[in-house]
Design an enzyme around this catalytic site. Structure first.
Site, short mmCIF file in Angstrom:
data_model
loop_
_atom_site.label_atom_id
_atom_site.label_comp_id
_atom_site.label_asym_id
_atom_site.label_seq_id
_atom_site.Cartn_x
_atom_site.Cartn_y
_atom_site.Cartn_z
N THR A 94 -108.52 -8.63 -21.93
CA THR A 94 -107.83 -9.58 -21.06
C THR A 94 -107.03 -8.78 -20.07
OG1 THR A 94 -107.61 -11.16 -22.88
CG2 THR A 94 -106.06 -11.43 -21.07
N ARG A 140 -115.49 -22.14 -26.67
CA ARG A 140 -114.29 -21.56 -27.31
C ARG A 140 -113.27 -21.21 -26.22
NH1 ARG A 140 -111.34 -16.48 -26.76
NH2 ARG A 140 -110.28 -16.09 -28.74
N THR A 186 -102.58 -9.82 -24.79
CA THR A 186 -104.00 -9.52 -24.99
C THR A 186 -104.23 -9.35 -26.49
OG1 THR A 186 -103.79 -7.13 -24.86
CG2 THR A 186 -104.13 -8.28 -22.80
N1 GLY Z 1 -106.77 -12.88 -25.86
C1 GLY Z 1 -107.95 -13.31 -25.26
C2 GLY Z 1 -108.72 -14.26 -26.05
O1 GLY Z 1 -108.57 -14.28 -27.27
O2 GLY Z 1 -109.48 -15.01 -25.49
#
Ligand code: GLY
Length: 371
Positions: free
Chosen positions: A204, A232, A255
């Protein structure tokens, strides 16, 4: 840019900000800074400047803080070399790139987000459009895409690159060798791009910043969990999870394993910790403790009971004090950006009057997640 020039330019930006909105209450003077995940220090998309350098320079010239941060994040979203963000991000289980992003504007208490968005390379800009053009905070899936089209964004049929397509094919060969039988003849080691799926499912970009007036904003953008179930949605586009900004307190972004963050709404916890008087580091550590306490499923724990994943927070308050924290400070959660190994430290990126750099995060727990 010299410090004096910066302060002068930033002060002009402050006047412009105040003039735009009578509702903005002047904050104590802050030490301006841009912070972010470590990829903010690596990717340039073939240009001269990184994410944090771009955001810092725009902020110094008096840009709105959120505009500066988004311009920085756009560099990473457009750079196909980052396999976890924007164009060329790792696709879902059906090979489709689905993107999540959120933006929060502290001074005006506005926010926008998109989730499971297909076909737009810069989801952070669509999130900004949600913030500016609608009465909503979050649009998802085909609705988000229709909105983006109507807002003037180009919709592409496929955001995969050759690298992300090959990564998906390798994953299919590994997990579905009955239907993708080449697996028997192929190496199962990670591709030259450098990501190992078992331990690096998440990636991320987060970027937040504060100007001299204490205006604080934040952006988080991701392609989410690699090879995820279609639809998701992780923590990144959820206000309070992958991003939270309170204009009077500060910002936190994340992240790592989004599901852990969603369960604890940990970015909100971090900001609330700072509101209660904690330093950025202490607020981050308290949120990590909550995540640790909430991780009771055996499949998510190491043999010693600690979480078997990593999660990082990037935290800044309205005075410009900042910290990067993680469950495991020794886990290089962003492996692959510069050929690091797993024994290296997790880090975050910082740009201030001393220039751009990367800094080790503080780890809550010793060791690393188990392989
Ligand atoms: N931290 C990014 C995700 O789990 O989508």
């Amino acid at each position: 840019m010299q410090r004096r020039e910066f302060l002068s330019a930033a002060a002009m930006g402050t006047v412009a900000t105040l003039a735009r909105s009578a509702a903005v209450i002047p904050q104590p003077v802050a030490r301006p800074v841009v912070i972010g995940s470590v990829n903010g220090h690596f990717f340039k998309n073939g240009g001269q400047k990184t994410v944090i350098e771009t955001a810092w320079e725009m902020m110094a010239r008096g840009s709105d803080v959120l505009d500066a941060l988004i311009a920085g994040v756009n560099i990473d979203e457009l750079d196909p070399a980052d396999p976890y963000v924007g164009f060329g991000g790792l696709p879902n289980a059906e090979g489709v790139v689905e993107l999540d992003a959120a933006v929060m504007h502290g001074p005006s208490k506005r926010a926008g987000a998109v989730a499971a968005l297909e076909g737009v390379r810069t989801p952070s800009l669509v999130a900004k459009a949600v913030m500016e053009l609608t009465d909503n905070h979050l649009l998802v899936g085909t609705g988000a895409q229709h909105f983006a089209r109507n807002a003037g964004f180009t919709i592409e049929s496929d955001l995969n690159t050759d690298t992300s397509r090959q990564a998906w094919l390798d994953w299919k060969r590994r997990t579905d060798s009955a239907n993708f039988p080449d697996a028997a003849r192929r190496s199962l080691t990670e591709p030259a791009g450098g990501f190992a799926y078992s331990t690096h499912m998440y990636g991320t970009i987060h970027c937040s910043g504060v100007n001299t007036a204490g205006d604080v904003c934040g952006v988080t953008s991701t392609s989410g969990r690699a090879f995820k179930i279609p639809g998701r949605v992780g923590d990144s586009p959820i206000l309070g999870a992958g991003l939270y900004v309170d204009g009077r307190v500060g910002a936190a972004g994340s992240t790592g394993r989004g599901e852990a963050n969603l369960f604890s709404l940990a970015s909100l916890l971090v900001v609330e910790g700072m509101r209660a008087g904690k330093s950025p580091k202490d607020a981050g550590m308290a949120a990590l403790q909550r995540i640790r306490a909430n991780t009771i499923a055996p499949r998510l724990r190491k043999d010693n009971g600690d979480p078997n994943f990593n999660i990082l927070f990037f935290i800044v308050n309205t005075r410009g004090e900042h910290a990067g924290v993680a469950l495991y400070g020794e886990d290089a959660g962003e492996r692959g950006y510069a050929g690091q190994t797993n024994s290296e430290f997790a880090r975050y990126s910082v740009c201030d009057e001393s220039g751009p750099r990367i800094v080790n995060v503080e780890g809550l727990l010793p060791g690393t997640p188990q392989q």
